[in-house]
Design an enzyme around this catalytic site. Sequence first.
Site, PDB file in Angstrom:
ATOM      1  CD  GLU A 260      77.443  62.693  60.904  1.00  0.00           C
ATOM      2  OE1 GLU A 260      76.892  62.497  59.818  1.00  0.00           O
ATOM      3  OE2 GLU A 260      78.005  61.802  61.567  1.00  0.00           O
TER       4      GLU A 260
ATOM      5  CG  HIS B  15      75.023  61.664  57.133  1.00  0.00           C
ATOM      6  ND1 HIS B  15      75.090  61.188  58.419  1.00  0.00           N
ATOM      7  CD2 HIS B  15      74.076  60.916  56.504  1.00  0.00           C
ATOM      8  CE1 HIS B  15      74.215  60.202  58.578  1.00  0.00           C
ATOM      9  NE2 HIS B  15      73.600  60.016  57.431  1.00  0.00           N
TER      10      HIS B  15
ATOM     11  CB  SER C 246      72.652  57.058  58.207  1.00  0.00           C
ATOM     12  OG  SER C 246      71.718  58.104  58.262  1.00  0.00           O
TER      13      SER C 246
END
Length: 505
Positions: free
Chosen positions: A318, A412, A194
């Site tokens: 995600e 995610h 990330s």
Amino acid sequence: MVATTEITTADGIVRGHRGRRVLRWRSIPYAAPPVGELRFRAPQPVRPWSGVLDATKFTSAAMQHRAGARIGPRAYQPTSEDALTLNITAPALPARSPRPVLVFIHGGGYLIGTSALPLYSGTRLAERGDVVVVSLNYRLGTFGYVDFSEFGTPDRPFDSNLGLRDQVAALQWVRTNIAAFGGDPDNVTIFGESAGAHAVLSLMATPAAKGLFRRAISQSPPADWAITKEEAYAFARRCVAALGATPDTANAALCTAPANDIRRAVDHTLSQVGREQPGVFPACPVTDGEFLPRAPIDAILEGSAHRVPLIIGTNLEEGALFAKFAPGRLPTTPDRLRAALTRSGAAAESRIAAAYPGYPDAKAAILAGGDFVFWRPSLSIMEGHSRYAPTYAYRYDFAPRALSLAGLGATHATDLIPVFGVGNSPFGRALTAAGGRQGLRAVTDQFQDNWLAFARTGAPLPSWPAYTEARRSTLIIDSPTRMEHDPDQAKRLAWQDVRVPTFAG
């Protein structure tokens, strides 16, 4: 090598903890505390100490909202401006030769997170791969990714890109000291997820980081995050106003106000920006023309970034995590996505809508919003970097049944579970209680075998070919894992030439 937990570094002796199979050192300082006169300044060298520094326990996380430093169901790490530390995990058995080093940079939108999260311990990677794993803290949000340099004075200047500078300082510390812990300073791989994945790309574009790492892994990067100096100044002015200061009083206020007061003012401003300008993330690296001359994605596309081997990929879903737990962060609704696409025109929205069956229903919008932030710019990195250095692309599709039932799927950050090999932990067992335990073991092997091979040699396993624009070979990590060429081509073409929104001040 490394028969004891008492290690002599360039700054003094540190004492770690000996576990059954690994040695651990926690919260070793890699720079001077950025407090007092060093607040909003570039990191300075560690002040050497006498005696033995106890490095058996974590100290503080970087300044952030308390919730961001959660390290357990009811446990929170203290936060402080004094948090420029790193952690080391190494196999307990002496090394026959210097071990490869993997340096992990945590995510959290450049706003939250801590290297003390148990998930990041690196124990299973170190043990399985015979490697040294390093994780680090860096200044976040207010103190790391807001550029207040416009309000500096000759007597009290402020520097830009503080979080990025911290990461470079940590890598310089690793370069100087990691051999004492059994690591090879000439074989360092940086990896992150990330915002940490974006930090990896930023380091690839940072001249000061040249030679500090040999390879890079970027997991779910919001790859085109970056703002210009002018945009950064406009955002900083809003933060100063939220603090209750004026341009004339900003320097004094920023130097003397309690850290949490400044943090709250920045967090308030970020919330306002998120509501007003979907898809804009102004708390990120600044193209200041000096420390970071070019936006990372631009440097990579033009070939001026460090030409090191790169693994890069994203997760299939995600956006689901943000839609469920942070709905204002990503453009995961049709209205917010439309606002984020204003610079690209109605034709772009029509292309994207056609590429996502069911759009504008909620699930299709969530998929599109996640792809907009993570997959779309990662495609550009894959294409651009593959022209200059070996590049390997993946997509993570695996989701235990519990995640699918929760409406999250392969969302995610779920790739961190197999990367760090925590499937047999209480959390991992709970996650697979409804099914998927064997699949999780398989994808854990896929991730770790490839990541460790890459750290040793600069290439993953031979079954994973390099990415080229001609074939777009992509490893789909699932149960079973497979290779696809140009996966989701229609979606890829729909995102071409989409322009991200800029900060409007």
